[in-house]
Design a protein around this motif. Structure first.
Motif, PDB file in Angstrom:
ATOM      1  N   THR A 121      -8.593 -26.229  -3.880  1.00 22.50           N
ATOM      2  CA  THR A 121      -8.578 -26.268  -2.405  1.00 22.50           C
ATOM      3  C   THR A 121      -8.454 -27.702  -1.902  1.00 22.50           C
ATOM      4  O   THR A 121      -8.806 -28.652  -2.605  1.00 22.50           O
ATOM      5  N   CYS A 122      -7.987 -27.811  -0.713  1.00 21.06           N
ATOM      6  CA  CYS A 122      -8.036 -29.115  -0.061  1.00 21.06           C
ATOM      7  C   CYS A 122      -9.287 -29.127   0.822  1.00 21.06           C
ATOM      8  O   CYS A 122     -10.036 -28.159   0.859  1.00 21.06           O
ATOM      9  N   VAL A 123      -9.437 -30.166   1.544  1.00 18.66           N
ATOM     10  CA  VAL A 123     -10.661 -30.307   2.347  1.00 18.66           C
ATOM     11  C   VAL A 123     -10.708 -29.286   3.480  1.00 18.66           C
ATOM     12  O   VAL A 123     -11.719 -28.643   3.740  1.00 18.66           O
ATOM     13  N   GLY A 124      -9.582 -29.142   4.169  1.00 21.35           N
ATOM     14  CA  GLY A 124      -9.472 -28.095   5.179  1.00 21.35           C
ATOM     15  C   GLY A 124     -10.245 -28.343   6.463  1.00 21.35           C
ATOM     16  O   GLY A 124     -10.825 -29.418   6.680  1.00 21.35           O
ATOM     17  N   SER A 125     -10.255 -27.318   7.296  1.00 20.38           N
ATOM     18  CA  SER A 125     -10.741 -27.482   8.676  1.00 20.38           C
ATOM     19  C   SER A 125     -12.228 -27.808   8.771  1.00 20.38           C
ATOM     20  O   SER A 125     -12.696 -28.274   9.810  1.00 20.38           O
ATOM     21  N   PHE A 172     -13.676 -30.251   7.440  1.00 21.91           N
ATOM     22  CA  PHE A 172     -13.824 -31.701   7.566  1.00 21.91           C
ATOM     23  C   PHE A 172     -12.552 -32.437   7.976  1.00 21.91           C
ATOM     24  O   PHE A 172     -12.610 -33.443   8.675  1.00 21.91           O
ATOM     25  N   CYS A 173     -11.409 -31.952   7.510  1.00 20.44           N
ATOM     26  CA  CYS A 173     -10.181 -32.740   7.662  1.00 20.44           C
ATOM     27  C   CYS A 173      -9.673 -32.708   9.100  1.00 20.44           C
ATOM     28  O   CYS A 173      -9.687 -31.660   9.743  1.00 20.44           O
ATOM     29  N   ARG A 174      -9.171 -33.812   9.556  1.00 18.61           N
ATOM     30  CA  ARG A 174      -8.680 -33.927  10.929  1.00 18.61           C
ATOM     31  C   ARG A 174      -7.486 -33.006  11.181  1.00 18.61           C
ATOM     32  O   ARG A 174      -7.256 -32.555  12.274  1.00 18.61           O
ATOM     33  N   PHE A 175      -6.704 -32.778  10.124  1.00 16.34           N
ATOM     34  CA  PHE A 175      -5.495 -31.973  10.310  1.00 16.34           C
ATOM     35  C   PHE A 175      -5.717 -30.482  10.072  1.00 16.34           C
ATOM     36  O   PHE A 175      -4.890 -29.672  10.404  1.00 16.34           O
ATOM     37  N   GLY A 176      -6.817 -30.206   9.444  1.00 19.21           N
ATOM     38  CA  GLY A 176      -7.018 -28.819   8.973  1.00 19.21           C
ATOM     39  C   GLY A 176      -7.065 -27.801  10.095  1.00 19.21           C
ATOM     40  O   GLY A 176      -7.774 -27.975  11.079  1.00 19.21           O
ATOM     41  N   THR A 177      -6.296 -26.713   9.929  1.00 22.74           N
ATOM     42  CA  THR A 177      -6.360 -25.624  10.904  1.00 22.74           C
ATOM     43  C   THR A 177      -7.065 -24.407  10.316  1.00 22.74           C
ATOM     44  O   THR A 177      -7.443 -23.489  11.035  1.00 22.74           O
ATOM     45  N   ASN A 207      -4.750 -24.243   1.027  1.00 19.15           N
ATOM     46  CA  ASN A 207      -4.625 -25.454   1.842  1.00 19.15           C
ATOM     47  C   ASN A 207      -4.934 -25.169   3.300  1.00 19.15           C
ATOM     48  O   ASN A 207      -4.600 -24.089   3.809  1.00 19.15           O
ATOM     49  N   GLY A 208      -5.498 -26.170   3.951  1.00 19.83           N
ATOM     50  CA  GLY A 208      -5.898 -25.983   5.347  1.00 19.83           C
ATOM     51  C   GLY A 208      -4.766 -26.144   6.329  1.00 19.83           C
ATOM     52  O   GLY A 208      -4.868 -25.733   7.484  1.00 19.83           O
ATOM     53  N   CYS A 209      -3.647 -26.761   5.886  1.00 14.12           N
ATOM     54  CA  CYS A 209      -2.507 -26.917   6.791  1.00 14.12           C
ATOM     55  C   CYS A 209      -1.247 -27.169   5.973  1.00 14.12           C
ATOM     56  O   CYS A 209      -1.328 -27.369   4.753  1.00 14.12           O
ATOM     57  N   PRO A 210      -0.078 -27.146   6.593  1.00 12.69           N
ATOM     58  CA  PRO A 210       1.158 -27.257   5.813  1.00 12.69           C
ATOM     59  C   PRO A 210       1.344 -28.599   5.102  1.00 12.69           C
ATOM     60  O   PRO A 210       2.321 -28.760   4.357  1.00 12.69           O
ATOM     61  N   ARG A 211       0.455 -29.540   5.289  1.00 14.06           N
ATOM     62  CA  ARG A 211       0.579 -30.791   4.529  1.00 14.06           C
ATOM     63  C   ARG A 211       0.361 -30.539   3.045  1.00 14.06           C
ATOM     64  O   ARG A 211       0.736 -31.308   2.201  1.00 14.06           O
ATOM     65  N   ASN A 212      -0.335 -29.458   2.759  1.00  9.97           N
ATOM     66  CA  ASN A 212      -0.334 -28.895   1.406  1.00  9.97           C
ATOM     67  C   ASN A 212      -0.915 -29.832   0.347  1.00  9.97           C
ATOM     68  O   ASN A 212      -0.383 -29.966  -0.753  1.00  9.97           O
ATOM     69  N   CYS A 213      -2.033 -30.488   0.687  1.00 13.15           N
ATOM     70  CA  CYS A 213      -2.604 -31.477  -0.227  1.00 13.15           C
ATOM     71  C   CYS A 213      -3.057 -30.867  -1.560  1.00 13.15           C
ATOM     72  O   CYS A 213      -3.110 -31.571  -2.565  1.00 13.15           O
ATOM     73  N   ALA A 214      -3.385 -29.578  -1.578  1.00 10.44           N
ATOM     74  CA  ALA A 214      -3.819 -28.961  -2.843  1.00 10.44           C
ATOM     75  C   ALA A 214      -2.644 -28.297  -3.571  1.00 10.44           C
ATOM     76  O   ALA A 214      -2.842 -27.491  -4.490  1.00 10.44           O
TER      77      ALA A 214
END
Ligand SMILES: Cc1cc2nc3c(=O)[nH]c(=O)nc-3n(C[C@H](O)[C@H](O)[C@H](O)COP(=O)(O)OP(=O)(O)OC[C@H]3O[C@@H](n4cnc5c(N)ncnc54)[C@H](O)[C@@H]3O)c2cc1C
Ligand code: HEM
Ligand code: SF4
Length: 813
Positions: free
Chosen positions: A638-642, A644-649, A677-684
């Motif tokens: 997983t990524c950090v996601g909504s 904590f992350c500023r971008f996470g939706t 992933n929390g958003c399309p930036r797709n960090c995970a």
């Protein structure tokens, strides 16, 4: 209570009689039906007696219409009651127990009797025919007490009986009058190939010999041949042919010859009396296979119900031997004479043979051995008396220098009439198959089998069912290549799975035995695969066979090159806690772990644990297994996601942990990785996962079939969903569909390519009912799983077997 219904009496509770009744019930309820049967059983599939004999089916499995069926349809059934004659004057049917039943119409469906050679000794104990459940029981019993069997007759029935007796452990010799086996269906070339194959399977042969006497005291002890030689045998099966059972008809004054004479509407010489099945003779022909009797039954049903129908014109029969590993097919004329033009191709290396006979350039017969994939097409062409052309020749025989297959085969399905019987054994028409494909969205032969019964018995119609599937689904159809899963068998994964289901097989050993593995113990390729398929099919009852698993799965840990192991505890969604980290650190220090590594899947890997320390490490960590060694759900990255992350939706950490908890521990065809992933930036990095999930403003997008390994593949977008519930359901359904259709060791990246994204989407996204059914099945399977580390810790025996010692703490308990 008197009714206005017409009284229909059926004499003979077998396949022809009851299938005709089934057809009648589809057309009208206006009959008051009574059925008499000599046997003490409801209607069963006589064809499958061969399978009962080889142990792959039980008597219960082969019942076609159970007693409830008769009562549900208001049918009065008299089992164990033989009819003696019809009293035309009083319009009554008379049974041997004196019972008299009035009739308006009668169907005689008394079948055949085995032909017993009229030679001295044929009435001795231990000599039987092969026709019914009673005969089958006698064979099963004989195999327990006697060793040496002889089967007289090298036709279809004799060979199946012989194979069954070999399976039961008997030393079996087939005694045949002719020089060729199955000489009524095969030419000499195919017969010789068949014999060689059956010899490989353990059957002995005495060919070209005439049995003149069965010797012995009360019980048979041997066969004496015309040349004076003797073959020892304490059990003899006579399979030399059948004779139509005309007793009732003859005793009632109905015209008979070899069989009961009928016209094109199955009418006998007696008014209101019809005859269907093996007991009758139509245009001088008595049949001994089921396909013609289903065709007769359909016509008779319509005729009797006053539905317009064309008359019966006779059948072109075809034959298939139900012995696994032996593919033989013949239809029409098969022995070449001066009037024929012969097209033949024999391949001694592949052990295949194909012969087509032409008369005046019209196709009149064919024989196939070894590869019978063309059988349906050939049968069709021959039935339609097709003229040979250059194009057709190229299609059938191949035009390449190596005689390769046809470039493109024309489908004969479109020219097939709707009511044409495709599965002769179960009387399933083309229309019935087309309807279930269209109405119920079926996509595989197995599903069609489950729904209609087609392919359920001898399996000879499978190629036609496949063609119909292809014809109806068009581009949506993908044919599964016919290829054995390993060198031990010629059966494909789909065939094995179907056999496990239909024959109720429960262990790898049983599969290998019943499906004739050519290597008794199997190999490292098939053993784990079979263990997986068994567990997938019967999640609640399958007893996992540890010995069939790869070493890492047996040990629940990955072996390293120095012989030590790694331990990866579960960390749901890649999130841990200080307490767990502390435990991991303590255990690592105590057991002198060589390295602690953060894995590519966001887990901690304790590398270099000694084999004997594994149980203690697991116990002291007191965390679930991370399954880093298994063909199972590995990690959900997983990524950090909504949170904590500023971008996470979307809450990727929460969803990742939830999915990991929900779907962990289940066996898959291969390892299975996920990411959320929390958003399309797709960090995970969803694009290289079996399931990759990407949050967006409105919900989630699901990607499948990604792979970051040797054969890298970017995942395909499967669908977008709005809610978490939908996301979980589609993930679960996709996982279960992969579990049910994936080849063992096939990653989703290959599976998606093989099945096609559209097909997967249709099944798990668009068909909501199917999706829910898949989800239900995966939920059921999930209820059965438990943590493997805990399981070993709670099981002294396994612990001792795996680690050669017990956890000292356990000894004190
Ligand atoms: C082991 C085996 C394997 C076979 N394999 C194949 C195959 O692979 N493919 C294929 O196409 N065919 C196969 N056949 C043949 C197939 O089973 C028959 O063609 C089919 O069963 C014939 O059906 P029927 O209804 O005419 O006769 P049956 O099924 O024999 O039914 C007749 C019934 O009538 C009863 N009966 C007879 N006389 C009376 C009476 N006077 N009163 C009351 N009841 C009576 C009999 O007891 C019997 O139950 C096989 C047969 C056997 C034995
Ligand atoms: C497109 C622009 C991107 C932006 C704006 C972005 C933004 C971020 C942010 C803000 C974080 C920090 C989360 C945190 O710890 O607070 C993060 C984490 C991360 N990003 Fe990205 N990212 C982008 C693309 C990528 C790409 C393309 C990759 C690699 C494929 C990537 C890999 C990672 C990884 C591995 C982490 C650590 C995630 C974890 O394990 O928690 N990022 N990203
Ligand atoms: S994918 Fe989006 S939400 Fe997740 S860490 Fe990267 S930027 Fe943040």
């Amino acid at each position: 209570m008197s009714t206005n219904k017409k009284k229909l009496v059926v004499i003979g509770n077998g396949m022809a009689g009851i299938s005709t009744v089934e057809q009648i019930l589809k057309l009208t309820t206006n009959f008051d039906i009574t059925v008499f049967g000599s046997e003490p059983h409801p209607n069963y599939n006589r064809i499958m007696l061969s399978y009962v004999l080889d142990g792959s089916k039980t008597m219960d499995d082969i019942v076609l219409n159970d007693l409830n069926w008769y009562s549900e349809h208001g049918i009065k059934l008299h089992t164990g009651t033989t009819v003696t004659h019809i009293d035309e004057a009083s319009r009554e049917v008379v049974a041997e127990n004196g019972q008299r039943v009035p009739y308006d119409q009668i169907i005689i469906a008394t079948g055949s009797k085995p032909f017993i050679l009229p030679i001295p000794g044929s009435d001795k104990e231990g000599v039987i025919g092969f026709r019914d459940i009673e005969d089958c029981n006698q064979m099963l019993e004989a195999a327990k007490n006697y060793k040496k069997a002889a089967v007289i007759g090298g036709g279809l029935l004799g060979l199946e009986a012989a194979k069954g007796l070999v399976h039961l452990g008997m030393d079996v010799t087939v005694v045949h009058l002719m020089e060729d086996l199955m000489e009524r269906q095969l030419d000499s070339t195919a017969a010789a190939m068949l014999r060689a194959e059956l010899e490989r399977q353990g059957i002995k042969f005495a060919m070209g010999v005439q049995t003149t006497e069965l010797i012995g005291e009360e019980r048979v002890q041997g066969l004496k041949f015309k040349d004076g030689t003797v073959l020892e045998a304490d059990f003899v099966v006579m399979a030399v042919g059948i004779k139509p059972n005309i007793a009732v008809a003859a005793a009632s004054g109905i015209e008979t010859n070899r069989g009961i004479i009928v016209d094109d509407f199955m009418q006998t010489s007696m008014l209101n009396v019809y005859s269907v099945g093996e007991c009758n003779e139509h245009r001088g022909v008595c049949y001994g296979l089921v396909a013609p009797l289903f065709e007769q039954g359909m016509i008779l049903a319509k005729h009797i119900c006053n539905v317009d129908t064309a008359g019966y014109e006779g059948s072109v029969v075809s034959t298939k031997l139900k012995i696994s590993g032996v593919d033989v097919f013949s239809t029409g004329e098969f022995i070449d004479g001066p009037e024929h033009v012969v097209i033949a191709q024999k391949d001694e290396w592949k052990r295949t043979y194909k012969k087509i006979l032409l008369k005046n350039n019209v196709m009149v017969g064919a024989v196939l051995f070894g590869d019978i994939t063309e059988s349906a097409n050939l049968q069709k062409l021959i039935k339609q008396r097709t003229e040979m052309t250059d194009e057709l020749y190229a299609q059938l025989m191949g035009t390449g220098c190596c005689g390769g297959g046809a470039e493109k085969k024309s489908s004969s399905v479109d020219t097939m009439a709707d009511d044409e019987i495709v599965c002769g054994c179960n009387g399933v028409t083309k229309k019935a198959i087309v309807d279930v494909i269209n109405d119920q969205g079926l996509t595989t032969v197995d599903e069609i089998k489950a729904c209609t019964g087609a392919t359920r018995s001898c399996g000879g119609c499978k190629p036609v069912v496949e063609q119909i599937l292809q014809y109806v689904l068009g581009d949506g159809f993908k044919k599964t290549a016919k290829q054995g899963i390993c060198g031990c068998t010629t059966l494909s994964r789909d065939e094995i799975v179907a056999e496990i289901k239909s024959k109720g097989l429960t262990t790898t050993k049983e599969i290998m035995h019943v499906l004739d593995w050519n290597q008794k113990e199997g190999c490292s390729k098939c053993r784990p695969a079979l263990n997986y398929y068994l567990g997938m099919i019967n999640p609640d009852s399958h007893v996992d066979e540890k010995e069939s698993r790869f070493v890492n799965e047996r040990m629940n840990a990955n072996i390293q090159k120095d012989g030590t192991y790694t331990v990866v505890p579960r960390m749901y969604g890649g999130v841990t806690t200080p307490e767990d980290l502390k435990k991991i650190a303590d255990v690592s220090l105590k057991y002198d772990v060589k390295a602690v590594k953060v894995t590519g899947g966001q887990r901690l890997d304790l590398i270099g644990v000694k084999k004997e320390d594994l149980p203690k490490v697991w116990e002291e960590l007191d965390m679930p297994s991370g399954y880093a060694y298994a063909k199972s759900l590995r990690t959900v990255k997983t990524c950090v996601g909504s949170q904590f992350c500023r971008f996470g939706t979307q809450d990727s950490m929460g969803m990742g942990a939830l999915l990991e908890r929900k779907f962990e521990r289940l066996d898959f065809p291969a390892k299975f990785k996920m990411a959320v992933n929390g958003c399309p930036r797709n960090c995970a990095e969803s694009c290289t996962k079996d399931i990759g999930i990407v949050g967006n403003d409105g919900g989630w997008e699901i990607f499948i079939g990604g792979n970051g390994g040797i054969k890298a593949r970017l995942a395909d977008s499967l669908c977008k969903v709005k809610t978490d519930e939908e996301l979980i359901e589609i993930c679960g359904a996709m996982m279960q569909y992969y579990r049910e259709t994936g080849n063992y060791l096939e990653r989703t990246s290959e599976w998606v390519e093989r099945l096609g994204l559209e097909q997967i989407r249709a099944v798990v996204v668009e068909d909501e009912a199917n999706r829910k059914a898949l989800m239900e099945r995966i939920e059921f399977a999930l209820e059965q799983v438990e943590d493997p580390w805990k399981k070993v810790l709670n099981d002294e025996k396994t612990q001792r077997a795996l680690f050669n010692q017990l956890d000292p703490a356990l000894l004190q308990k």
